[in-house]
Design an enzyme around this catalytic site. Sequence first.
Site, PDB file in Angstrom:
ATOM      1  N   ASN A  57       0.788  -1.234   0.000  1.00  0.00           N
ATOM      2  CA  ASN A  57       0.000   0.000   0.000  1.00  0.00           C
ATOM      3  C   ASN A  57       0.819   1.282   0.000  1.00  0.00           C
ATOM      4  OD1 ASN A  57      -2.396  -1.326  -0.134  1.00  0.00           O
ATOM      5  ND2 ASN A  57      -2.829  -1.252   2.058  1.00  0.00           N
ATOM      6  N   GLU A 122      -3.374  -0.729  -7.660  1.00  0.00           N
ATOM      7  CA  GLU A 122      -4.698  -0.888  -7.053  1.00  0.00           C
ATOM      8  C   GLU A 122      -5.305   0.502  -6.923  1.00  0.00           C
ATOM      9  OE1 GLU A 122      -5.213  -3.470  -3.478  1.00  0.00           O
ATOM     10  OE2 GLU A 122      -5.847  -1.610  -2.516  1.00  0.00           O
ATOM     11  N   TRP A 213      -9.393  -7.181  12.932  1.00  0.00           N
ATOM     12  CA  TRP A 213      -8.731  -6.960  11.634  1.00  0.00           C
ATOM     13  C   TRP A 213      -7.223  -7.005  11.834  1.00  0.00           C
ATOM     14  CZ3 TRP A 213      -5.771  -2.370  10.822  1.00  0.00           C
ATOM     15  CH2 TRP A 213      -5.036  -2.422   9.620  1.00  0.00           C
ATOM     16  N   ARG A 244     -14.595  -2.257   7.508  1.00  0.00           N
ATOM     17  CA  ARG A 244     -14.249  -3.620   7.125  1.00  0.00           C
ATOM     18  C   ARG A 244     -15.492  -4.428   6.775  1.00  0.00           C
ATOM     19  NH1 ARG A 244     -10.231  -1.945   5.918  1.00  0.00           N
ATOM     20  NH2 ARG A 244      -8.141  -2.280   6.703  1.00  0.00           N
ATOM     21  N   ASP A 332      -7.775 -11.481  -3.070  1.00  0.00           N
ATOM     22  CA  ASP A 332      -7.593 -10.421  -2.072  1.00  0.00           C
ATOM     23  C   ASP A 332      -7.712 -11.005  -0.663  1.00  0.00           C
ATOM     24  OD1 ASP A 332      -7.327  -7.778  -1.121  1.00  0.00           O
ATOM     25  OD2 ASP A 332      -9.513  -7.615  -0.913  1.00  0.00           O
ATOM     26  N   HIS A 369      -0.852   2.643   9.558  1.00  0.00           N
ATOM     27  CA  HIS A 369      -2.000   2.677   8.621  1.00  0.00           C
ATOM     28  C   HIS A 369      -2.486   4.131   8.552  1.00  0.00           C
ATOM     29  CE1 HIS A 369      -5.845   1.387   6.766  1.00  0.00           C
ATOM     30  NE2 HIS A 369      -5.261   0.233   6.512  1.00  0.00           N
ATOM     31  N   SER A 416       3.129  -1.988   4.925  1.00  0.00           N
ATOM     32  CA  SER A 416       4.188  -3.005   5.055  1.00  0.00           C
ATOM     33  C   SER A 416       5.513  -2.503   4.481  1.00  0.00           C
ATOM     34  CB  SER A 416       3.754  -4.286   4.344  1.00  0.00           C
ATOM     35  OG  SER A 416       3.513  -4.049   2.970  1.00  0.00           O
TER      36      SER A 416
HETATM   37  O1  SFD Z   1      -4.996  -3.305   3.261  1.00  0.00           O
HETATM   38  C1  SFD Z   1       7.569  -9.087  19.725  1.00  0.00           C
HETATM   39  N1  SFD Z   1      -1.253  -4.138   6.411  1.00  0.00           N
HETATM   40  C2  SFD Z   1      -1.089  -3.857   5.051  1.00  0.00           C
HETATM   41  N2  SFD Z   1       0.022  -3.319   4.509  1.00  0.00           N
HETATM   42  C3  SFD Z   1       0.224  -3.293   3.151  1.00  0.00           C
HETATM   43  O2  SFD Z   1       1.286  -2.807   2.669  1.00  0.00           O
HETATM   44  N3  SFD Z   1      -0.724  -3.806   2.302  1.00  0.00           N
HETATM   45  C4  SFD Z   1      -1.908  -4.337   2.752  1.00  0.00           C
HETATM   46  O3  SFD Z   1      -2.694  -4.858   1.968  1.00  0.00           O
HETATM   47  C5  SFD Z   1      -2.170  -4.225   4.167  1.00  0.00           C
HETATM   48  N4  SFD Z   1      -3.416  -4.622   4.767  1.00  0.00           N
HETATM   49  C6  SFD Z   1      -3.303  -5.378   5.947  1.00  0.00           C
HETATM   50  C7  SFD Z   1      -2.233  -5.071   6.823  1.00  0.00           C
HETATM   51  C8  SFD Z   1      -2.180  -5.774   8.065  1.00  0.00           C
HETATM   52  C9  SFD Z   1      -3.136  -6.763   8.353  1.00  0.00           C
HETATM   53  C10 SFD Z   1      -3.075  -7.479   9.671  1.00  0.00           C
HETATM   54  C11 SFD Z   1      -4.150  -7.068   7.417  1.00  0.00           C
HETATM   55  C12 SFD Z   1      -4.224  -6.389   6.216  1.00  0.00           C
HETATM   56  C13 SFD Z   1      -5.146  -8.158   7.702  1.00  0.00           C
HETATM   57  C14 SFD Z   1      -0.421  -3.397   7.387  1.00  0.00           C
HETATM   58  C15 SFD Z   1       1.004  -3.950   7.576  1.00  0.00           C
HETATM   59  O4  SFD Z   1       0.952  -5.308   7.812  1.00  0.00           O
HETATM   60  C16 SFD Z   1       1.670  -3.220   8.761  1.00  0.00           C
HETATM   61  O5  SFD Z   1       1.677  -1.844   8.458  1.00  0.00           O
HETATM   62  C17 SFD Z   1       3.114  -3.671   9.037  1.00  0.00           C
HETATM   63  O6  SFD Z   1       3.191  -5.069   9.175  1.00  0.00           O
HETATM   64  C18 SFD Z   1       3.678  -3.023  10.307  1.00  0.00           C
HETATM   65  O7  SFD Z   1       4.986  -3.476  10.498  1.00  0.00           O
HETATM   66  P1  SFD Z   1       5.639  -3.592  12.003  1.00  0.00           P
HETATM   67  O8  SFD Z   1       6.990  -4.194  11.833  1.00  0.00           O
HETATM   68  O9  SFD Z   1       5.513  -2.304  12.696  1.00  0.00           O
HETATM   69  O10 SFD Z   1       4.670  -4.642  12.766  1.00  0.00           O
HETATM   70  P2  SFD Z   1       4.588  -6.241  12.555  1.00  0.00           P
HETATM   71  O11 SFD Z   1       4.824  -6.581  11.109  1.00  0.00           O
HETATM   72  O12 SFD Z   1       3.286  -6.672  13.139  1.00  0.00           O
HETATM   73  O13 SFD Z   1       5.802  -6.838  13.415  1.00  0.00           O
HETATM   74  C19 SFD Z   1       5.861  -6.780  14.831  1.00  0.00           C
HETATM   75  C20 SFD Z   1       6.708  -7.972  15.300  1.00  0.00           C
HETATM   76  O14 SFD Z   1       7.071  -7.844  16.663  1.00  0.00           O
HETATM   77  C21 SFD Z   1       6.879  -9.079  17.329  1.00  0.00           C
HETATM   78  N5  SFD Z   1       6.684  -8.772  18.750  1.00  0.00           N
HETATM   79  N6  SFD Z   1       8.727  -9.770  19.692  1.00  0.00           N
HETATM   80  C22 SFD Z   1       9.391  -9.929  20.875  1.00  0.00           C
HETATM   81  N7  SFD Z   1       8.932  -9.427  22.079  1.00  0.00           N
HETATM   82  C23 SFD Z   1       7.760  -8.740  22.126  1.00  0.00           C
HETATM   83  N8  SFD Z   1       7.313  -8.249  23.306  1.00  0.00           N
HETATM   84  C24 SFD Z   1       7.030  -8.556  20.925  1.00  0.00           C
HETATM   85  N9  SFD Z   1       5.838  -7.946  20.630  1.00  0.00           N
HETATM   86  C25 SFD Z   1       5.656  -8.081  19.306  1.00  0.00           C
HETATM   87  C26 SFD Z   1       5.660  -9.667  16.643  1.00  0.00           C
HETATM   88  O15 SFD Z   1       5.519 -11.054  16.841  1.00  0.00           O
HETATM   89  C27 SFD Z   1       5.945  -9.304  15.184  1.00  0.00           C
HETATM   90  O16 SFD Z   1       6.757 -10.250  14.539  1.00  0.00           O
HETATM   91  S1  SFD Z   1      -4.715  -3.548   4.617  1.00  0.00           S
HETATM   92  O17 SFD Z   1      -5.858  -4.110   5.325  1.00  0.00           O
HETATM   93  O18 SFD Z   1      -4.257  -2.352   5.289  1.00  0.00           O
HETATM   94  P1  AMP Z   2      -7.775  -0.910   3.509  1.00  0.00           P
HETATM   95  O1  AMP Z   2      -8.073  -2.117   2.711  1.00  0.00           O
HETATM   96  O2  AMP Z   2      -8.971  -0.181   4.023  1.00  0.00           O
HETATM   97  O3  AMP Z   2      -6.745  -1.132   4.573  1.00  0.00           O
HETATM   98  O4  AMP Z   2      -7.092   0.112   2.504  1.00  0.00           O
HETATM   99  C1  AMP Z   2      -6.000  -0.226   1.691  1.00  0.00           C
HETATM  100  C2  AMP Z   2      -5.512   1.051   1.053  1.00  0.00           C
HETATM  101  O5  AMP Z   2      -6.530   1.631   0.269  1.00  0.00           O
HETATM  102  C3  AMP Z   2      -5.113   2.119   2.059  1.00  0.00           C
HETATM  103  O6  AMP Z   2      -4.032   2.811   1.491  1.00  0.00           O
HETATM  104  C4  AMP Z   2      -6.347   2.986   2.164  1.00  0.00           C
HETATM  105  O7  AMP Z   2      -6.066   4.302   2.574  1.00  0.00           O
HETATM  106  C5  AMP Z   2      -6.876   2.944   0.731  1.00  0.00           C
HETATM  107  N1  AMP Z   2      -8.338   3.061   0.617  1.00  0.00           N
HETATM  108  C6  AMP Z   2      -9.275   2.182   1.058  1.00  0.00           C
HETATM  109  N2  AMP Z   2     -10.515   2.585   0.740  1.00  0.00           N
HETATM  110  C7  AMP Z   2     -10.378   3.758   0.078  1.00  0.00           C
HETATM  111  C8  AMP Z   2     -11.292   4.668  -0.518  1.00  0.00           C
HETATM  112  N3  AMP Z   2     -12.616   4.462  -0.497  1.00  0.00           N
HETATM  113  N4  AMP Z   2     -10.773   5.770  -1.109  1.00  0.00           N
HETATM  114  C9  AMP Z   2      -9.446   6.004  -1.140  1.00  0.00           C
HETATM  115  N5  AMP Z   2      -8.534   5.182  -0.605  1.00  0.00           N
HETATM  116  C10 AMP Z   2      -8.983   4.060  -0.006  1.00  0.00           C
END
Ligand code: SFD
Ligand code: AMP
Length: 608
Positions: A57, A122, A213, A244, A332, A369, A416
Amino acid sequence: MKTKTIECDILIVGGGMAGCGAAYEARYWGRNLNIVLVEKAQIERSGAVAMGLSAINCYMGMRWNENTPEDFVRYTRNDLMGLVREDLEFDIARHVDSTVHLFEEWGLPIIYDQQTGHYKREGRWQILIHGESYKPIVAEAAAKAVTKVYNRIMITHLLTDTSNPNRIAGASGFGVRDGTFYLFRAKAVIVAAGGATHIFRPRSVGEGAGRTWYAPWSTGSAYGLLIGAGAEMTQMENKLVVTRFKDGYGPVGAWFLALKAVATNAYGEDYELKYKEDQRALYGNYVDAKPFPTCLRNDAMYREIKAGRYPIYLHTERVLDTREKEELGHEDFLDMTMSQTIVWASQNIDPKTTPSELLMSEPYIMGSHATCSGAWASGPEDVSPKEYFWGYNRMTTVEGLFGAGDTIGGSAHKFSSGSFTEGRLAGKAAVSYVMDHSDSKPEVSDRKGEELRKEIFQPMENFKLGRNLITKGTVSPSYLYADQAVVRLEKIMDEYVGGWGSMYTTNEILLNRGWELLTMLREDLAHIAAENLHQLQRAWELHHRVVTAEAVLRHTLFRKETRWPGYCYRADFPKLDDDNWHVFVNSKYDRSTGNWKLFKRPCIRLVS
Ligand code: SFD
Ligand code: AMP
């Protein structure tokens, strides 16, 4: 229980996206350094990306002149209603493309647009991937880079230097499989321990308990650890609520952006911009931003729900008219949120013929996010104004303590790829820090180590003694279990700090009462019992969640305006107030007194 002491130069806590980025880059610059990564799970499938993702993203596409870093700063600023650290956003944007190119080189299948030859978009910032194996691919590079990965060790505390309490010295934790007590001594520490779920009551309770989520194993360690070490935090009131798919929490991005699906209220009306003028009266000209800010989209949905015009439907059935689109829609969720596919199957929903219900989630605490909670960190020296720069990029206000990803506040929309990129930036800066301070070695006293060992295993002692007083079941006169306490935490936060059960609404009186209840919960944490090591991990995750919740509550109380409607409403201050609150809200917890200090920091515009 054994004790192990590990010496290293750089300690990375958490092997998710940011931790893997830190590992990769720290090795690049610190060829001879001893770099150790500690992960509470197994880095191959840990963190928010454990299940995979279907999109990246955050990608500029600079090699094809698709976007500039300045464009990205404008986008994030608008989406966050004016408040982002522009230096941090800019820094992510200028480096993130190179990260994505590395992922592709390592084997991540990125989808191409056959006509343009560019990555298939996307949306403006998002590209499509076949991402089921995203995490193993990234983790392999990190594992090859570090001196050693310690899997299945939960970090419980950060440790500071005996002679300088504002200088990091290492961390403590325990093996979640064998109960070994670990003491890591390090010259620099990078915390990349993810965001926080289960602070607020989830919508899925009872039969669906645990479903959220964001990952249920994102337990607020990043914030709990940092706050305990005295780091300054920012924007902890900027809770994230995401729209969601109902029940399975399937993300909506691919459906809105790639498939161009439309959401309507129960009566078929497209409501997204329906309230724009009402919103303008309360929240000003932020309503003119394009795309329409995430929180305002939520706000429009919330108004429909309040008016009783729900369910809100996402019309999947209107867009799945080709085989390609149908595959995209299914992949997806199969790549990223399988639970949604399971909900479809179990509730007889065929997305080709039936629309799906949408709903707003419970609030999460994240830095990556459409939100930017986390630690207050230094920016890069060539971009940051003096207010935002103190020597090393992504260093927190504790010397030698760095952060990345969800850990770092003020820079939203990293996702990510941006989180991995921020890990790289922190990794490089941590190497500089270690090299610049090669003659100093921070110390942790043995006495402190012993105290920690006792404190960490106390829940198991509580269980051993207290279980004799139980005659039946799990209700004990002397202890409580972590899963009982987390439900109590969720209830307090939901009812007093603006969870979904209170329609995301709170006020000063509610918040003050919430604080009293949270304080009582904090007192009871001394009586948590753990029957085994798994429960001990739950107990420490709970500690981190409670500290995170305290920060969220204090920040929400301090910001006397409604800045992000749709995420949280201060009913006693329903308007956005730029005259007084176009600032960051920051806090510092004093571990010796237990007091919180809250204050404002300027929000400086760098990009016109
Ligand atoms: O669309 C310890 N995310 C999405 N990012 C994208 O780029 N595209 C997407 O399509 C994304 N979507 C999405 C996303 C996340 C999820 C859950 C879903 C869908 C269902 C967001 C990204 O995943 C997110 O921004 C990054 O992963 C953040 O990275 P970071 O490194 O800040 O967090 P992490 O990856 O969760 O890693 C944390 C690690 O720490 C470990 N940990 N280890 C030791 N001791 C402790 N006390 C600890 N506490 C935690 C964890 O186990 C983990 O490995 S969409 O929906 O947005
Ligand atoms: P999400 O699946 O909601 O986590 O969103 C994935 C990516 O799409 C993020 O970068 C959001 O900001 C963007 N996004 C989701 N829905 C919309 C929307 N209706 N308009 C513009 N951006 C969106």
